[in-house]
Enzyme design. Structure first.
Site, PDB file in Angstrom:
ATOM      1  N   ARG A  26      -6.115   4.275  -2.214  1.00 18.72           N
ATOM      2  CA  ARG A  26      -6.507   5.556  -1.338  1.00 18.72           C
ATOM      3  C   ARG A  26      -6.562   6.639  -2.293  1.00 18.72           C
ATOM      4  NH1 ARG A  26      -4.126   4.961   4.684  1.00 18.72           N
ATOM      5  NH2 ARG A  26      -4.147   2.830   4.768  1.00 18.72           N
ATOM      6  N   GLU A  52     -13.626   4.427   4.766  1.00 15.37           N
ATOM      7  CA  GLU A  52     -12.849   4.678   6.032  1.00 15.37           C
ATOM      8  C   GLU A  52     -12.350   6.004   6.240  1.00 15.37           C
ATOM      9  OE1 GLU A  52     -10.648   0.576   6.921  1.00 15.37           O
ATOM     10  OE2 GLU A  52      -9.955   1.201   4.901  1.00 15.37           O
ATOM     11  N   SER A  64      -9.302   6.568   6.618  1.00 22.02           N
ATOM     12  CA  SER A  64      -7.815   6.830   6.150  1.00 22.02           C
ATOM     13  C   SER A  64      -7.970   7.047   4.833  1.00 22.02           C
ATOM     14  CB  SER A  64      -7.311   5.429   6.861  1.00 22.02           C
ATOM     15  OG  SER A  64      -7.853   4.213   6.273  1.00 22.02           O
ATOM     16  N   SER A 109       0.747  -1.214  -0.041  1.00 22.25           N
ATOM     17  CA  SER A 109      -0.214  -0.028   0.001  1.00 22.25           C
ATOM     18  C   SER A 109       0.890   1.264  -0.129  1.00 22.25           C
ATOM     19  CB  SER A 109      -1.056   0.024   1.321  1.00 22.25           C
ATOM     20  OG  SER A 109      -2.000   1.048   1.134  1.00 22.25           O
ATOM     21  N   HIS A 110       0.643   2.137   0.984  1.00 16.38           N
ATOM     22  CA  HIS A 110       1.403   3.307   1.017  1.00 16.38           C
ATOM     23  C   HIS A 110       2.727   3.390   1.859  1.00 16.38           C
ATOM     24  CE1 HIS A 110      -1.028   3.234   4.549  1.00 16.38           C
ATOM     25  NE2 HIS A 110      -0.251   4.051   5.174  1.00 16.38           N
TER      26      HIS A 110
END
Length: 546
Positions: free
Chosen positions: A309, A391, A393, A147-148
């Site tokens: 995201r 979410e 986030s 992910s990030h």
């Protein structure tokens, strides 16, 4: 915790990851199965780690992939497995390692054409597209991504036939079996990559075309084209780099790509609050370079490395906090998606803004409040008992225009394009929408902070009962509810949430550090938010010390 003095700045050469050494460590270091820090920890976002410290090496990928093969066989999953990877340096070698095991297990694998990088939501979309209308030969997927996370990290996660993150039953089984194999590597079934590619089991799939062409069934591109917006996107060096030009070309609108660079050192990113390099589109420090373009565009958009995201920068308000965008997006969607199932709910996590509660209540729809983790929204999005899941986030997804399922994993591309649609159709960007809602429903002051805690304290916080809270007031207001489980599905929060009519806080331990996270929101003023945070720390400290 205080910000690093270099937060928001470009890294120096000395800050960059030594990729040669990293890849050598991936193949060369052998993790110790007796060391908990080097075992497989397959949580809701899969297994993550770094090759340099023995937590993400070839041994982990081989063991996890073998465990996935056994899991899918036991579950009767015999359709193709869609395999994707992001732009982290360890993703390509891990992709190759996974293919060696998958082919040895006679799994039919679909990889991207021309070794293209593949966003997480695109793999979810591919799984659901294949499985639509089928009862047999169902597909699933593996995503090679942390992910990030910073450039030195790698990750692997599994998505079953429902297309979203695997549930706890599946991840627990895979984790246990992978750790058994980590201790007995000779039991892992694999073949050389050369032989794997000759089996005929590995075929290419046009992820770009299938996803991009279908986006018009989820987003109103006619409105975006007609508004003539000036739009930009920064992929932050992520897997959607070549998707964005394809989206703009196919759907015929203008889009500038900021920083069109693919380099696994991520030298072009701004450093995060702690000085680390991350591809977090919700971080003000990371997004500083995008915010610098705010005055030049109606919207400047961004996604993380695997594009699950989103980050939204508006001309009127700069980088929009992720909670603010969720609120504005939900309000807009509930008014504009007339074909959505009338009785379906809106999903949020327990640590997301209570402004969502107010928007949803005003719409007359039910609210579905769950613990942290997008996996809790999968079933609802698939069954269309949820129209939206999000979410705090900066991860979310929602249904197609006609009320059918789009993805069951977070989709940063979709949420970025929604911001453009919203701006085009209403003439107001998401920041302006949130300002209106704040005036109508009450101003919110929200923050998240970290506080230190011992391993014993983390365990106590996870196992709390609501009866452990003996206080009657919080920041001067009577406590109206305390939760250790989610109201929506009864699943454990793994922490504590305490509410009053004027605000709330939630505390839950970190899965990787000896800290716990405090989320708090006030509907009074910033001073009240500070009081909530201080009393939350004191209350939790008393509870976990008992």
């Amino acid at each position: 915790m205080s910000a690093h003095p270099a937060a928001g700045q470009l890294p120096t050469a000395a800050d960059l990851t030594d990729l040669r050494k990293l890849v050598m460590d991936y193949f060369g270091q052998k993790p110790d199965p007796a060391n908990p820090a080097q075992t497989v920890v397959f949580g809701t976002s899969g297994h993550r780690g770094s090759a340099g410290n023995g937590s993400f090496n070839e041994a982990h990928v081989l063991a996890i992939t073998h465990a996935v093969c056994e899991f899918r066989r036991a579950a009767g999953i015999d359709g193709p497995l869609f395999l994707g990877m992001d732009t982290h340096a360890l993703s390509a070698p891990a992709h190759a390692s996974a293919l060696e095991v998958l082919a040895a297990h006679d799994v039919d694998v679909r990889i991207a054409r021309d070794d293209e990088f593949t966003p997480t939501p695109v793999v979810s979309h591919a799984i659901l597209t294949w499985n639509r209308g089928r009862e047999r030969g169902l597909a699933d997927g593996i995503l090679i991504t942390p992910s990030h996370n910073p450039p030195q990290d790698g990750g692997l996660k599994y998505n079953p036939p429902h297309g979203g993150p695997a549930d706890t039953v599946a991840t627990s089984w895979i984790e246990k079996r992978a750790n058994e194999l980590l201790a007995r590597p000779g039991a892992i079934k694999r073949m050389t990559l050369e032989n794997a590619l000759r089996t005929g089991r590995i075929r290419t799939h046009d992820y770009v075309a299938s996803y991009v062409m279908d986006l018009g069934n989820a987003i109103d591109f006619e409105a975006i084209r007609g508004a003539g917006l000036k739009l930009a996107v920064d992929p932050l060096g992520g897997a959607g780099m070549r998707f964005w030009p394809a989206v703009a070309t196919y759907h015929r609108f203008e889009l500038d790509v900021l920083t069109p660079v693919l380099d696994p050192t991520f030298w072009f990113l701004r450093r995060d609050w702690d000085g680390q390099l991350r591809m977090d589109p919700s971080s003000p420090a990371v997004m500083q370079g995008v915010v610098d373009h705010a005055a030049d565009y109606d919207l400047a958009l961004a996604c993380d490395a695997d594009h699950d995201r989103h980050g939204i920068v508006t001309r009127s308000g700069g980088l929009l906090p992720s909670n603010h965008y969720l609120v504005a997006a939900i309000d807009y969607l509930l008014q504009s998606r007339v074909a959505w199932p009338a009785a379906a709910a809106v999903g949020k996590t327990m640590v997301s803004s209570a402004m969502i509660d107010r928007v949803v209540a005003r719409s007359g729809r039910p609210l579905f409040e769950v613990p942290v983790g997008f996996k809790w929204f999968v079933e609802g999005l698939q069954a269309r008992t949820l129209v939206f899941g999000g979410e705090e986030s900066a991860g979310a997804s929602f249904l197609r225009l006609n009320g059918e399922t789009w993805t069951t994993d977070k989709d940063g591309i979709l949420l970025c394009l929604l911001a453009a649609e919203m701006t085009a159709k209403t003439g107001k960007d998401p920041a302006a929408h949130y300002a209106r809602l704040s005036a109508e429903l009450g101003a919110s002051f929200y923050a998240r902070m970290d506080a230190p805690v011992t391993a014993m304290g983390k365990a106590r916080l996870r196992s709390l009962s609501p009866t452990a809270i003996t206080a009657t007031h919080l920041a001067g207001a009577p406590i109206t509810a305390s939760h250790t489980a989610a109201p929506g599905n009864g699943a454990a929060l793994g922490g504590l949430k305490v509410e009053t009519r004027e605000g709330w806080f939630a505390a839950r331990p970190s899965g990787t550090e000896n800290v716990y996270k405090i989320y708090a929101e006030s509907f009074r003023d910033p001073e009240h938010l500070t009081a909530l945070q201080a009393e939350a720390q004191a209350l939790v400290a008393r509870v976990i010390a008992d």
